[in-house]
Enzyme design. Structure first.
Site, PDB file in Angstrom:
ATOM      1  CE1 TYR A  56      -8.260  -5.403   2.158  1.00 46.43           C
ATOM      2  CE2 TYR A  56      -6.356  -6.072   3.477  1.00 46.43           C
ATOM      3  CZ  TYR A  56      -6.935  -5.246   2.519  1.00 46.43           C
ATOM      4  OH  TYR A  56      -6.182  -4.271   1.923  1.00 46.43           O
ATOM      5  CD  GLU A  57      -8.099  -6.951  -2.205  1.00 42.12           C
ATOM      6  OE1 GLU A  57      -8.492  -6.363  -3.224  1.00 42.12           O
ATOM      7  OE2 GLU A  57      -6.948  -7.415  -2.077  1.00 42.12           O
ATOM      8  CG  HIS A  63      -6.555   2.731   3.421  1.00 42.24           C
ATOM      9  ND1 HIS A  63      -5.573   1.775   3.575  1.00 42.24           N
ATOM     10  CD2 HIS A  63      -6.703   2.901   2.088  1.00 42.24           C
ATOM     11  CE1 HIS A  63      -5.155   1.380   2.371  1.00 42.24           C
ATOM     12  NE2 HIS A  63      -5.828   2.050   1.453  1.00 42.24           N
ATOM     13  CG  ASN A  79      -0.721   2.794  11.222  1.00 43.35           C
ATOM     14  OD1 ASN A  79      -0.624   2.318  10.081  1.00 43.35           O
ATOM     15  ND2 ASN A  79      -1.125   2.103  12.259  1.00 43.35           N
ATOM     16  CG  HIS A 102      -2.964  -2.183  -3.373  1.00 45.35           C
ATOM     17  ND1 HIS A 102      -1.998  -3.133  -3.196  1.00 45.35           N
ATOM     18  CD2 HIS A 102      -3.262  -1.722  -2.143  1.00 45.35           C
ATOM     19  CE1 HIS A 102      -1.730  -3.250  -1.909  1.00 45.35           C
ATOM     20  NE2 HIS A 102      -2.487  -2.406  -1.248  1.00 45.35           N
ATOM     21  CB  ALA A 148       1.308  -0.195   4.676  1.00 52.61           C
ATOM     22  CG  HIS A 197      -4.699  -7.268   0.774  1.00 52.67           C
ATOM     23  ND1 HIS A 197      -4.781  -6.442  -0.315  1.00 52.67           N
ATOM     24  CD2 HIS A 197      -3.617  -6.862   1.489  1.00 52.67           C
ATOM     25  CE1 HIS A 197      -3.780  -5.569  -0.265  1.00 52.67           C
ATOM     26  NE2 HIS A 197      -3.055  -5.802   0.807  1.00 52.67           N
ATOM     27  CG  MET A 239      -4.444  -6.282   7.648  1.00 53.56           C
ATOM     28  SD  MET A 239      -5.813  -5.225   7.158  1.00 53.56           S
ATOM     29  CE  MET A 239      -5.942  -4.148   8.599  1.00 53.56           C
ATOM     30  CB  SER A 240      -0.211  -8.346   3.085  1.00 50.21           C
ATOM     31  OG  SER A 240       0.861  -7.507   3.447  1.00 50.21           O
ATOM     32  CB  SER A 249      -0.880   0.053   1.249  1.00 48.53           C
ATOM     33  OG  SER A 249      -1.744  -1.033   1.276  1.00 48.53           O
TER      34      SER A 249
HETATM   35  N1  HPA Z   1      -2.657  -2.726  11.515  1.00 48.26           N
HETATM   36  C1  HPA Z   1      -2.782  -3.650  10.540  1.00 48.26           C
HETATM   37  N2  HPA Z   1      -2.409  -3.441   9.293  1.00 48.26           N
HETATM   38  C2  HPA Z   1      -1.879  -2.245   8.988  1.00 48.26           C
HETATM   39  C3  HPA Z   1      -1.720  -1.237   9.953  1.00 48.26           C
HETATM   40  C4  HPA Z   1      -2.140  -1.493  11.280  1.00 48.26           C
HETATM   41  O1  HPA Z   1      -2.035  -0.649  12.194  1.00 48.26           O
HETATM   42  N3  HPA Z   1      -1.165  -0.176   9.310  1.00 48.26           N
HETATM   43  C5  HPA Z   1      -0.986  -0.541   8.013  1.00 48.26           C
HETATM   44  N4  HPA Z   1      -1.414  -1.797   7.813  1.00 48.26           N
END
Ligand code: HPA
Length: 281
Positions: free
Chosen positions: A93-94, A255, A243, A69, A121, A91, A219-220, A38
């Site tokens: 989650y998609e 996001h 973050n 993406h 990310a 992903h 998440m990847s 990302s």
């Molecule tokens: N948590 C999970 N996935 C992420 C985060 C997060 O804080 N930041 C970017 N991808």
């Protein structure tokens, strides 16, 4: 004439078909595969002699649905090394199956890559990481409830029970740390925990992950790394801490912030990849 796929084709045959369709457009041997996470896709824009294939053009590839993406595979050269770079990944989650998520990695494997660079990310759990920091992954926690290798086993992809002692090649970690040092960039190593998402974690979940030894969360990456190791591909993993994870500094996560931080560090990130990739053997 390229043969058509049949519903009875095995996963291996579907992956072979995808690899053939890519070879029809890029005839060089691909040495390094890259997955740009990302907000980190810009690296592929700098490749030389490049050819871009939208995922729709590659049989068997899913579609990218997430903002940040681009959804294309870019083949090209960096410092004379032939690479294949995914601008955006699939992903879990998609709604994709793990098979869809790792399909491009298996395709890279059949294209003959020796090295895979996985980027993402991630949220920072370890307070020594700051927003915008890069982290070299030295191990992972698979908390996605399942392995991408679950299901029928095809020995052409590798072992039924692949070893995971060194998922992220130690010599690749050293190269990344060394090159970051040459750039005056602090690069820590850490453990990446993968959850399915797409909601971000709760502060209680982040405390749990810290107890388990995680430094960053995302998440990847983990399914892709597992599949690559099964195929004997060496892996380098780099997280961009976009973050601080939930509850670490008490700020909500969104996001847009994830994408913005990726954009802020992308020059540094590109420079690191430009230095590291030619050294991956
Ligand atoms: N948590 C999970 N996935 C992420 C985060 C997060 O804080 N930041 C970017 N991808």
């Amino acid at each position: 004439m390229m043969s058509e796929m049949k519903p009875s084709d095995t996963m291996y045959e579907r992956v072979e078909h995808a690899a053939r369709s890519i070879r029809a457009r890029w005839t060089e041997d691909v040495r390094v595969g890259l997955v740009l996470g990302s907000g980190l896709g810009a690296f592929a824009d700098d490749l030389q002699e490049s050819v871009s294939l939208s995922y729709e053009e590659i049989p068997g590839f899913a579609r990218s649905t997430v903002e940040g993406h681009a959804g294309q595979l870019v083949l090209g050269k960096i410092e004379n090394v032939s690479v294949a770079a995914m601008q955006g990944r699939f992903h879990y989650y998609e709604g994709y199956s793990f098979e869809d998520v790792v399909f491009p990695i298996r395709t890279f494997g059949l294209l003959g890559i020796k090295s895979l660079v996985l980027t993402n990310a991630a949220g920072g759990i370890n307070v020594e990481l700051n927003q915008g920091a890069l982290m070299v992954i030295n191990d992972h926690l698979n908390l996605m409830h399942a392995s991408p290798l679950r299901g029928a086993h095809d020995a052409r992809f590798g072992a039924r029970f692949p070893d995971m002692t060194e998922v992220y090649a130690r010599d690749y970690q050293e190269i990344a740390v060394e090159e970051a040092h040459n750039m005056n960039l602090e690069l820590r190593r850490g453990i990446y925990a993968a959850l399915t998402g797409p909601s971000y974690e709760t502060p209680a979940e982040i405390r749990m992950l810290r107890t388990l030894g995680a430094d960053a969360v995302g998440m990847s990456t983990v399914p892709e790394a597992i599949v690559a190791r099964q195929m004997g591909i060496k892996v380098l993993g780099i997280s961009c801490i976009t973050n601080m994870a939930a509850g670490v500094i008490g700020e909500p996560i969104n996001h847009d912030e994830v994408i913005e931080t990726g954009a802020r560090v992308h020059e540094t990130f590109k420079e690191l990849l430009r230095r590291v990739i030619p050294r991956l053997q």
